[in-house]
Design a protein around this motif. Structure first.
Motif, PDB file in Angstrom:
ATOM      1  N   VAL A   1       0.738  -1.259   0.196  1.00  0.00           N
ATOM      2  CA  VAL A   1      -0.082  -0.026   0.034  1.00  0.00           C
ATOM      3  C   VAL A   1       0.880   1.351  -0.068  1.00  0.00           C
ATOM      4  O   VAL A   1       0.587   2.237  -0.831  1.00  0.00           O
ATOM      5  CB  VAL A   1      -0.914   0.096   1.315  1.00  0.00           C
ATOM      6  CG1 VAL A   1      -1.702   1.206   1.366  1.00  0.00           C
ATOM      7  CG2 VAL A   1      -1.952  -1.167   1.078  1.00  0.00           C
TER       8      VAL A   1
ATOM      9  N   ASN B   1       2.810   1.821  -3.558  1.00  0.00           N
ATOM     10  CA  ASN B   1       2.029   2.177  -4.348  1.00  0.00           C
ATOM     11  C   ASN B   1       1.582   3.458  -4.112  1.00  0.00           C
ATOM     12  O   ASN B   1       1.367   4.360  -5.231  1.00  0.00           O
ATOM     13  CB  ASN B   1       0.924   1.047  -4.610  1.00  0.00           C
ATOM     14  CG  ASN B   1       1.289  -0.194  -5.376  1.00  0.00           C
ATOM     15  OD1 ASN B   1       2.561  -0.340  -5.409  1.00  0.00           O
ATOM     16  ND2 ASN B   1       0.462  -0.980  -5.363  1.00  0.00           N
ATOM     17  N   VAL B   2       1.214   4.186  -3.099  1.00  0.00           N
ATOM     18  CA  VAL B   2       0.647   5.428  -2.914  1.00  0.00           C
ATOM     19  C   VAL B   2       1.911   6.382  -2.932  1.00  0.00           C
ATOM     20  O   VAL B   2       1.757   7.475  -3.686  1.00  0.00           O
ATOM     21  CB  VAL B   2      -0.032   5.562  -1.446  1.00  0.00           C
ATOM     22  CG1 VAL B   2      -0.196   6.919  -1.145  1.00  0.00           C
ATOM     23  CG2 VAL B   2      -1.312   4.684  -1.325  1.00  0.00           C
TER      24      VAL B   2
ATOM     25  N   ALA C   1      -8.873  10.013   2.681  1.00  0.00           N
ATOM     26  CA  ALA C   1      -8.240   8.664   2.113  1.00  0.00           C
ATOM     27  C   ALA C   1      -8.319   7.774   3.177  1.00  0.00           C
ATOM     28  O   ALA C   1      -8.785   6.651   2.984  1.00  0.00           O
ATOM     29  CB  ALA C   1      -6.912   9.269   1.840  1.00  0.00           C
TER      30      ALA C   1
ATOM     31  N   SER D   1      -2.444  12.064  -4.765  1.00  0.00           N
ATOM     32  CA  SER D   1      -1.248  11.836  -4.034  1.00  0.00           C
ATOM     33  C   SER D   1      -1.855  10.198  -3.187  1.00  0.00           C
ATOM     34  O   SER D   1      -0.666   9.640  -2.837  1.00  0.00           O
ATOM     35  CB  SER D   1      -1.061  12.684  -3.050  1.00  0.00           C
ATOM     36  OG  SER D   1      -0.726  13.961  -3.544  1.00  0.00           O
ATOM     37  N   TYR D   2      -3.063  10.024  -2.928  1.00  0.00           N
ATOM     38  CA  TYR D   2      -3.368   8.896  -2.306  1.00  0.00           C
ATOM     39  C   TYR D   2      -3.939   7.843  -3.364  1.00  0.00           C
ATOM     40  O   TYR D   2      -4.259   6.803  -2.795  1.00  0.00           O
ATOM     41  CB  TYR D   2      -4.441   9.302  -1.294  1.00  0.00           C
ATOM     42  CG  TYR D   2      -4.079   9.991  -0.202  1.00  0.00           C
ATOM     43  CD1 TYR D   2      -3.190   9.333   0.730  1.00  0.00           C
ATOM     44  CD2 TYR D   2      -4.415  11.557  -0.170  1.00  0.00           C
ATOM     45  CE1 TYR D   2      -2.538  10.488   1.837  1.00  0.00           C
ATOM     46  CE2 TYR D   2      -3.870  12.152   0.942  1.00  0.00           C
ATOM     47  CZ  TYR D   2      -2.917  11.742   2.007  1.00  0.00           C
ATOM     48  OH  TYR D   2      -2.376  12.293   2.943  1.00  0.00           O
TER      49      TYR D   2
ATOM     50  N   GLY E   1      -4.089   4.619  -4.840  1.00  0.00           N
ATOM     51  CA  GLY E   1      -3.326   3.232  -4.399  1.00  0.00           C
ATOM     52  C   GLY E   1      -3.766   2.641  -3.052  1.00  0.00           C
ATOM     53  O   GLY E   1      -3.119   1.722  -2.639  1.00  0.00           O
ATOM     54  N   VAL E   2      -4.637   3.429  -2.516  1.00  0.00           N
ATOM     55  CA  VAL E   2      -4.883   3.117  -1.243  1.00  0.00           C
ATOM     56  C   VAL E   2      -5.724   1.686  -1.294  1.00  0.00           C
ATOM     57  O   VAL E   2      -5.821   0.816  -0.192  1.00  0.00           O
ATOM     58  CB  VAL E   2      -6.125   3.920  -0.347  1.00  0.00           C
ATOM     59  CG1 VAL E   2      -5.358   5.432  -0.103  1.00  0.00           C
ATOM     60  CG2 VAL E   2      -7.315   4.223  -1.252  1.00  0.00           C
TER      61      VAL E   2
ATOM     62  N   SER F   1      -4.630  -1.042  -2.875  1.00  0.00           N
ATOM     63  CA  SER F   1      -3.558  -1.900  -3.291  1.00  0.00           C
ATOM     64  C   SER F   1      -3.720  -3.219  -2.474  1.00  0.00           C
ATOM     65  O   SER F   1      -3.783  -4.395  -3.160  1.00  0.00           O
ATOM     66  CB  SER F   1      -2.178  -1.602  -3.147  1.00  0.00           C
ATOM     67  OG  SER F   1      -2.005  -0.257  -3.621  1.00  0.00           O
TER      68      SER F   1
ATOM     69  N   THR G   1      -4.529  -1.877   4.478  1.00  0.00           N
ATOM     70  CA  THR G   1      -4.964  -0.498   4.107  1.00  0.00           C
ATOM     71  C   THR G   1      -4.790   0.578   4.803  1.00  0.00           C
ATOM     72  O   THR G   1      -4.362   1.697   4.630  1.00  0.00           O
ATOM     73  CB  THR G   1      -6.373  -0.915   3.612  1.00  0.00           C
ATOM     74  OG1 THR G   1      -6.317  -2.054   2.803  1.00  0.00           O
ATOM     75  CG2 THR G   1      -6.924   0.217   2.801  1.00  0.00           C
TER      76      THR G   1
ATOM     77  N   THR H   1      -1.945   3.547   4.571  1.00  0.00           N
ATOM     78  CA  THR H   1      -2.644   4.930   4.116  1.00  0.00           C
ATOM     79  C   THR H   1      -2.147   5.882   5.149  1.00  0.00           C
ATOM     80  O   THR H   1      -1.620   7.244   4.738  1.00  0.00           O
ATOM     81  CB  THR H   1      -4.363   4.865   4.038  1.00  0.00           C
ATOM     82  OG1 THR H   1      -4.616   3.951   3.003  1.00  0.00           O
ATOM     83  CG2 THR H   1      -4.769   6.217   3.635  1.00  0.00           C
TER      84      THR H   1
ATOM     85  N   ALA I   1       1.713   6.637   4.897  1.00  0.00           N
ATOM     86  CA  ALA I   1       2.035   7.254   3.548  1.00  0.00           C
ATOM     87  C   ALA I   1       1.423   8.859   3.970  1.00  0.00           C
ATOM     88  O   ALA I   1       2.167   9.755   3.723  1.00  0.00           O
ATOM     89  CB  ALA I   1       0.874   6.878   2.311  1.00  0.00           C
TER      90      ALA I   1
END
Length: 475
Positions: free
Chosen positions: A49, A52-53, A83, A233-234, A236-237, A239, A258, A262, A265
Motif C-alpha cells: 500500500v 504504491n501510494v 483517504a 497523492s492517495y 493506491g489505497v 492495493s 490498507t 494509508t 503514507a
C-alpha cells in the motif's frame, strides 16, 4: 474490525442485474513445494500500500502547493481524512469479499456483471497508462545519476523501458520475490524521505513558511485549488484489497494493511511537506524544481542533496512500478475467472497472473515508445490526465457498493451503532471519491468517459461469448 460472513452468491446482485457466475474464491494457501509462491503477510501488505501510494510525485509536491501558502497543509489534512475513510471502507469490503480483484469484486457483487466490468476495465486501463507515465518520469532522475541517459531521446526511451521491464520480471519470478522487492524498495525510499520529514524538523525555521495564504483567492478557493493538485497523492489505497487473494488471512489483514499503509503514507506526506516548508524560504520554494534536494542542502550544506534525492526517487518509482505491475494483472485475472475478460488473463504461474503482467507491460512499453518517437507530449499528457479520472471510477463504485450493502442489510447482523458508523464512513468516502472526480477537470472527465464507454464493446463481446458457451453447455 469484526469479520462478517459473505452473503450467498444468489444475494450478491440487485434484482435484474444477476451475475451469471459466482464470485471466484481464492485458494487459502499456495501449493506445497512451490518455493516461488508466498502469500503476503501484514508487513508486506502494508509495504504494498505505502509503496504504491508514494510514487515519484512526493518529490515535487511541496513546490507544487507552495504558491497557495501554508493553507495547502489544511487541504492535505482534509484529503488525508477522506483517504483514511476510503481505506476503512475497503477494509470492510475486504472482510465481506476477501478475493483477488478488490473494487471489481465488490462492485460486481453489488450491481452485477456490467458494473463490475466497468470497474475492472477502468482500473486496468489506469494501471498500464500510469505505469508508462511513471517510467517516463523516472528518466529525469536517472539522468541525474547517469548523465548519458539524458543525452538522446533513444537512450531515454531505453531507460524508461528498462524501468518498466525490471519490475515485470520481478513479478513473473513469483509472489515471493514481488513481496521481497516491495519491502526493500519501501524501506529504501522511506529512509531519505524520513530524513527530511523528521530530521528536517530540527532545522525548522518558521520564518521560511511565508504567508498562510499567498494569493488573492478566498480561503475555500485556495484549499480547493491546492487540493486539486494533491487529490491524486492517495491513489493506491486499494492495493491490498486488489491483491487480497495473495494476502494471508485477507478478511483480517487487508483492512489493517490498507489503513496502516494509508496512515503511514499520509504521515510521510504531511511531515515531509511541512519540513520542506520550514527549511526552504517560501520565495525560493515557489520556484524550486527539486524541493527535497534544496531541503537536504539546507540541512547538511553542500550540493550532494540532488544525488541523494535522485536515488530515492528512482527507488521510489521502481517500488511503485513493482506493486502497480502486480495490481494491473490482478484485476483482469479476477474478471477473467468470471468470464468478463479474455480467458488468457486467468493464467497464473508462481502465484502471479503472468499473461496480465506481460500484456500490461507490453501496452505500457508501446505507449512509452510512442511518447519518444511521435514527439507528441501533449497527447501523452492527455492520456495521463484521463487516467486520473478512470482511477476514481472504481473508488466511486466501491463506496456505492458499500452503501448498497449497508442499506440492504446483506450480511450485516451487527449493532445499530456499528451500522451507523459504517454508513458515515461510506458516505465520507463517497464524497471523497466525488471530489477526486471533480478534481480531474472537465477535459479529463469528458475524454475519460469516452474511453470508459469504449469498453462497453469489449463487455458486449465477452457477454455474448459467455451466453453462447452457456447455451452450448446446456445442450
Amino acid at each position: 474490525m469484526t469479520s462478517t460472513a459473505a452473503p450467498p452468491a444468489e444475494d450478491r446482485t440487485t434484482p435484474g442485474a444477476v451475475a451469471e457466475t459466482p464470485l471466484a474464491a481464492e485458494p487459502q494457501a499456495p501449493r506445497q513445494g512451490d518455493r516461488h509462491t508466498r502469500r503476503f503477510g501484514l508487513p508486506v501488505a502494508v509495504c504494498l500500500v505505502m509503496g504504491n501510494v508514494i510514487g515519484g510525485g512526493i518529490f515535487l509536491l511541496p513546490a507544487s502547493v507552495a504558491p497557495f501558502g501554508t493553507i495547502s497543509l489544511l487541504a492535505f489534512a482534509v484529503l488525508t481524512l477522506g483517504a483514511i475513510a476510503l481505506a476503512l471502507v475497503f477494509g470492510r469490503l475486504a472482510q465481506r469479499h476477501p478475493q483477488t480483484g478488490g473494487p471489481y469484486v465488490y462492485v460486481r457483487a453489488a450491481f452485477g456483471d456490467f458494473a463490475g466490468f466497468l470497474a475492472a476495465y477502468s482500473y486496468w486501463m489506469t494501471a498500464w497508462v500510469s505505469n508508462a507515465a511513471l517510467a517516463v518520469a523516472s528518466v529525469g532522475y536517472l539522468a541525474v545519476l547517469f548523465p548519458a541517459v539524458g543525452e538522446h531521446r533513444w537512450s531515454m526511451c531505453l531507460a524508461a523501458l528498462a524501468v518498466q521491464w525490471l519490475p515485470a520480471l520481478s513479478n513473473m519470478a513469483g509472489t515471493r520475490y514481488v513481496g521481497a522487492v516491495q519491502v526493500v524498495a519501501t524501506v529504501l525510499k522511506l529512509v531519505p524521505l524520513l530524513l527530511v520529514a523528521v530530521g528536517g524538523l530540527f532545522f525548522f525555521d518558521p520564518a521560511n513558511l511565508g504567508p498562510f495564504q499567498a494569493n488573492d483567492q478566498s480561503p475555500v478557493g485556495a484549499v480547493s485549488a491546492s487540493a486539486a493538485i494533491l487529490l491524486f497523492s492517495y491513489i493506491g489505497v486499494e492495493s491490498a484489497a486488489v491483491s487480497a487473494g495473495e494476502v494471508r488471512d485477507p478478511a483480517r489483514n487487508v483492512g489493517r494493511a490498507t489503513v496502516l499503509g494509508t496512515v503511514g503514507a499520509a504521515t510521510v506526506y504531511l511531515l515531509g511537506t511541512l519540513s520542506v516548508f520550514g527549511l526552504v524560504a517560501h520565495d525560493k520554494l515557489v520556484a524550486s524544481e527539486a524541493p527535497f534536494t534544496d531541503a537536504v542542502n539546507v540541512m547538511f550544506g553542500g550540493s550532494w542533496g540532488g544525488t541523494l534525492v535522485a536515488c530515492a526517487a528512482v527507488v521510489s518509482m521502481l517500488g511503485a512500478l513493482n506493486g502497480w505491475t502486480l495490481l494491473s494483472a490482478q484485476t483482469p485475472y479476477a474478471a477473467a475467472k468470471d468470464g468478463l475478460f479474455p480467458k488468457a488473463f486467468e493464467k497464473k504461474q508462481r502465484g502471479v497472473p503472468v499473461v496480465g503482467v506481460i500484456v500490461t507491460v507490453v501496452l505500457a512499453s508501446a505507449l512509452t515508445v510512442y511518447n519518444y518517437t511521435a514527439g507528441s507530449a501533449a497527447v501523452f499528457e492527455s492520456l495521463v490526465l484521463i487516467t486520473t479520472f478512470t482511477a476514481t471510477v472504481p473508488y466511486l463504485l466501491s463506496t456505492a457498493a458499500q452503501l448498497y450493502f449497508l442499506a440492504s442489510g446483506q450480511g450485516e447482523r451487527v449493532r445499530r451503532g456499528r451500522l451507523v458508523r459504517d454508513a458515515v464512513l461510506a458516505g465520507v468516502a463517497f464524497a471523497f471519491s466525488m471530489w477526486l472526480v471533480a478534481g480531474s477537470g472537465y477535459a479529463a472527465v469528458y475524454q475519460g468517459v469516452l474511453f470508459l464507454f469504449a469498453g462497453v464493446l469489449v463487455y458486449a463481446l465477452m457477454a455474448a461469448r459467455g451466453r453462447r458457451a452457456a447455451g452450448t453447455a446446456a445442450e
